[in-house]
Enzyme design. Sequence first.
Site, PDB file in Angstrom:
ATOM      1  N   HIS A   1      28.896  45.953  14.315  1.00  0.00           N
ATOM      2  CA  HIS A   1      30.019  45.089  14.440  1.00  0.00           C
ATOM      3  C   HIS A   1      31.100  45.986  13.816  1.00  0.00           C
ATOM      4  CE1 HIS A   1      28.405  41.024  13.236  1.00  0.00           C
ATOM      5  NE2 HIS A   1      28.056  41.267  14.102  1.00  0.00           N
TER       6      HIS A   1
ATOM      7  N   GLU B   1      32.594  47.249  11.429  1.00  0.00           N
ATOM      8  CA  GLU B   1      32.677  48.264  10.093  1.00  0.00           C
ATOM      9  C   GLU B   1      31.731  49.078   9.975  1.00  0.00           C
ATOM     10  OE1 GLU B   1      33.112  44.686  10.554  1.00  0.00           O
ATOM     11  OE2 GLU B   1      34.329  43.817   9.204  1.00  0.00           O
TER      12      GLU B   1
ATOM     13  N   CYS C   1      31.782  40.056   7.718  1.00  0.00           N
ATOM     14  CA  CYS C   1      30.487  39.243   7.761  1.00  0.00           C
ATOM     15  C   CYS C   1      29.561  39.776   6.444  1.00  0.00           C
ATOM     16  CB  CYS C   1      29.858  39.408   8.921  1.00  0.00           C
ATOM     17  SG  CYS C   1      29.089  40.184   8.949  1.00  0.00           S
TER      18      CYS C   1
ATOM     19  N   CYS D   1      27.845  43.228   7.404  1.00  0.00           N
ATOM     20  CA  CYS D   1      29.094  44.460   6.637  1.00  0.00           C
ATOM     21  C   CYS D   1      30.039  44.161   4.801  1.00  0.00           C
ATOM     22  CB  CYS D   1      30.271  44.011   7.400  1.00  0.00           C
ATOM     23  SG  CYS D   1      30.081  44.255   9.221  1.00  0.00           S
TER      24      CYS D   1
END
Lengths: 188, 188
Positions: free
Chosen positions: A72, A74, A105, A108
């Site tokens: 992801h 991040e 999410c 993260c």
Amino acid sequence: MNIVLPQWLRDEPLLPLVDDAAAMKWTNDLVHKNIEHGTGGPFASCIVDQSDGSILGVGVNLVTSLNCSILHAEIVAITNASDNLGTWLLGGTRSLTLYASAEPCAMCMGAIPWTGIRRVVIGARDEDIRAVGFDEGVKATSWLEGYAERGIDVVQDVCRADAIAALQAYIDRGGEVYNGHRHHDNKS
Amino acid sequence: MNIVLPQWLRDEPLLPLVDDAAAMKWTNDLVHKNIEHGTGGPFASCIVDQSDGSILGVGVNLVTSLNCSILHAEIVAITNASDNLGTWLLGGTRSLTLYASAEPCAMCMGAIPWTGIRRVVIGARDEDIRAVGFDEGVKATSWLEGYAERGIDVVQDVCRADAIAALQAYIDRGGEVYNGHRHHDNKS
């Protein structure tokens, strides 16, 4: 697993980001570029030194292009900043802000406190992300309080409309919604 | 960020793991080896194909040796399996079990559902980890229900005493408790 930024992102000029609006505008631009280049999902992030606006780490979602579900935006930004600074403790003596085009999410959200980063600025809300089909995971409803207890400030809704437009642009182009558990029995 | 397994782990024979007890025993052995080699914190994980016990991914905590706060054992195992299988969707048509010597922190708990893995087996409990000084993060108290809703089964307390002993061995050797937010104001 070698987490390599796509060439277009390595070619991106890293000019200082003077305030939250400028930083989030740039971050949302990265989302659009990630969609255009087909290098991943509609999410971007950067880590900025609050003292001078310098960009210490940058990330976009690379799940589908590098074939790894944890990549992801991040997470990629955190690994990039760790490479650039040569330490796992990004915060430490520095005051850093992590910008995320969309609310982190569950993974993260869990990752950010381990970095020592003490300020998080977010564009789209959790419900905006779920509205286009992505699952945000099993997130504590009290995560903002948990962050506050750990000395982490969160600012929401910065350029939210732009962030929502970027999410929608991905869906409009037929982008893959790639959550692993959707590939089998799943109620959400 | 190139996530490279330590040489001792690359040299480890990957023999099939015939059942949960055998898998967790091997996973706990990796914790002790990670402590002995000084390559990271007291946590290990592996990802196993349930059909034949073959090990598809392996990880130990590499936070301090590779200088990146997200390199928890489960994250490393997921990236290793992604490399080995060449896909972000580890589960897919395979029935996989992720073994974790200790209950996944908030980040790793969030990461597992993105992989498509549908079974998780855990040694030490959350409270065992917090008892030796590590923070587990802002974890949803209802995470087991959230996993069940996503079709993920969780088995707890497999070789729990051995996993606790491994955690304690790290503390007894003066191992670093490296949570980022402990380096500033923090109540937990």
